[in-house]
Design a protein around this motif. Structure first.
Motif, PDB file in Angstrom:
ATOM      1  N   CYS A  28       0.850  -1.184   0.000  1.00  0.00           N
ATOM      2  CA  CYS A  28       0.000   0.000   0.000  1.00  0.00           C
ATOM      3  C   CYS A  28       0.891   1.241   0.000  1.00  0.00           C
ATOM      4  N   VAL A  35      -0.434  -5.722   0.203  1.00  0.00           N
ATOM      5  CA  VAL A  35      -1.756  -5.760  -0.435  1.00  0.00           C
ATOM      6  C   VAL A  35      -1.733  -6.828  -1.519  1.00  0.00           C
ATOM      7  N   SER A  48      -6.150  -4.591  -2.440  1.00  0.00           N
ATOM      8  CA  SER A  48      -6.766  -4.579  -1.121  1.00  0.00           C
ATOM      9  C   SER A  48      -5.764  -5.062  -0.080  1.00  0.00           C
ATOM     10  N   HIS A  49      -5.887  -4.563   1.144  1.00  0.00           N
ATOM     11  CA  HIS A  49      -5.045  -5.026   2.236  1.00  0.00           C
ATOM     12  C   HIS A  49      -5.380  -6.484   2.573  1.00  0.00           C
ATOM     13  N   GLU A  60     -10.932   0.436   2.939  1.00  0.00           N
ATOM     14  CA  GLU A  60     -11.377  -0.834   2.368  1.00  0.00           C
ATOM     15  C   GLU A  60     -12.834  -0.763   1.911  1.00  0.00           C
TER      16      GLU A  60
END
Length: 224
Positions: A28, A35, A48-49, A60
């Protein structure tokens, strides 16, 4: 998020990256936590994490509308050869505009695609922060802010004024890939009826460019 950092600290874009070309981990740009690339039949490619994150730059809960809108605008500017950066982090301001473009070499323009509620105080703070640092800022509204019979308090926050356009607002319809510029806005106090003109721009029509839009509005006149 549409942008991540690879193991070489290079920015990679979700819709352009191929999974077989991913070498090492992705991170990120905000919190530097790992991510991963998400690609499905419904949502557009994005990062996305791995775990729930309190990252102050990337949420998110980002909606499909917000992801799609940023990507559409980025592609529209890029095809016109307008320098454009997605989700560029500005460390001095501690802000991350959805897009950063350069219409000339001196003045960068921060573009915010606003799809969710934002408080008046926060909107003003972010706008003034950009302006004090020498950035222009353009707020483009999503479907939550669709014009109806009267202007809401939220919509009033995003009004712009120009001598040819009078008061105006920018909207992006991601479903039809159209940018709407509602101008010559007039609200009658007695019955609160709202009147405006609507200039529509198809982001898929390569013949309509930012220069075309500017030239069109330069020929307009407004009589109060």
């Amino acid at each position: 998020m549409l942008i991540a950092l690879d193991s070489q600290n290079h920015y990679v874009q979700a819709d352009l990256i191929k999974e077989k070309n991913i070498k090492g981990s992705l991170f990120c740009p905000g919190c530097r936590q790992p991510v991963y690339l998400k690609r499905g039949k419904i949502k557009i490619p994005h990062f996305s994490h791995y775990q729930a994150s309190d990252c102050f730059l990337f949420s998110e809960g980002e909606t499909l509308e917000h992801l799609a809108g940023k990507q559409m605008l980025s592609q529209w500017f890029t095809q016109q050869e307008i320098p454009c950066m997605l989700e560029a982090y500005l460390p001095k301001l501690k802000q991350r505009p959805d897009l950063l473009i350069w219409l000339d070499q001196k003045i960068p323009v921060a573009i915010e695609f606003q799809c969710s509620f934002i408080s008046e105080a926060n909107m003003i703070k972010r706008t003034q922060s950009y302006q004090k640092a020498g950035y222009k800022v353009i707020w483009i509204l999503g479907k939550r802010f669709k014009l109806k019979r009267k202007l809401t308090a939220q919509q009033r926050l995003f009004l712009y004024y120009h001598k040819n356009l009078n008061y105006h607002l920018f909207f992006l319809d991601t479903n039809h890939q159209k940018l709407h510029i509602f101008y010559h806005l007039i609200q009658f106090e007695r019955n609160e009826l709202l009147k405006s003109r609507n200039y529509q721009v198809s982001l898929t029509n390569k013949k309509i460019t930012l220069k075309t839009i500017i030239n069109h509005f330069e020929t307009l006149t407004y009589q109060p």
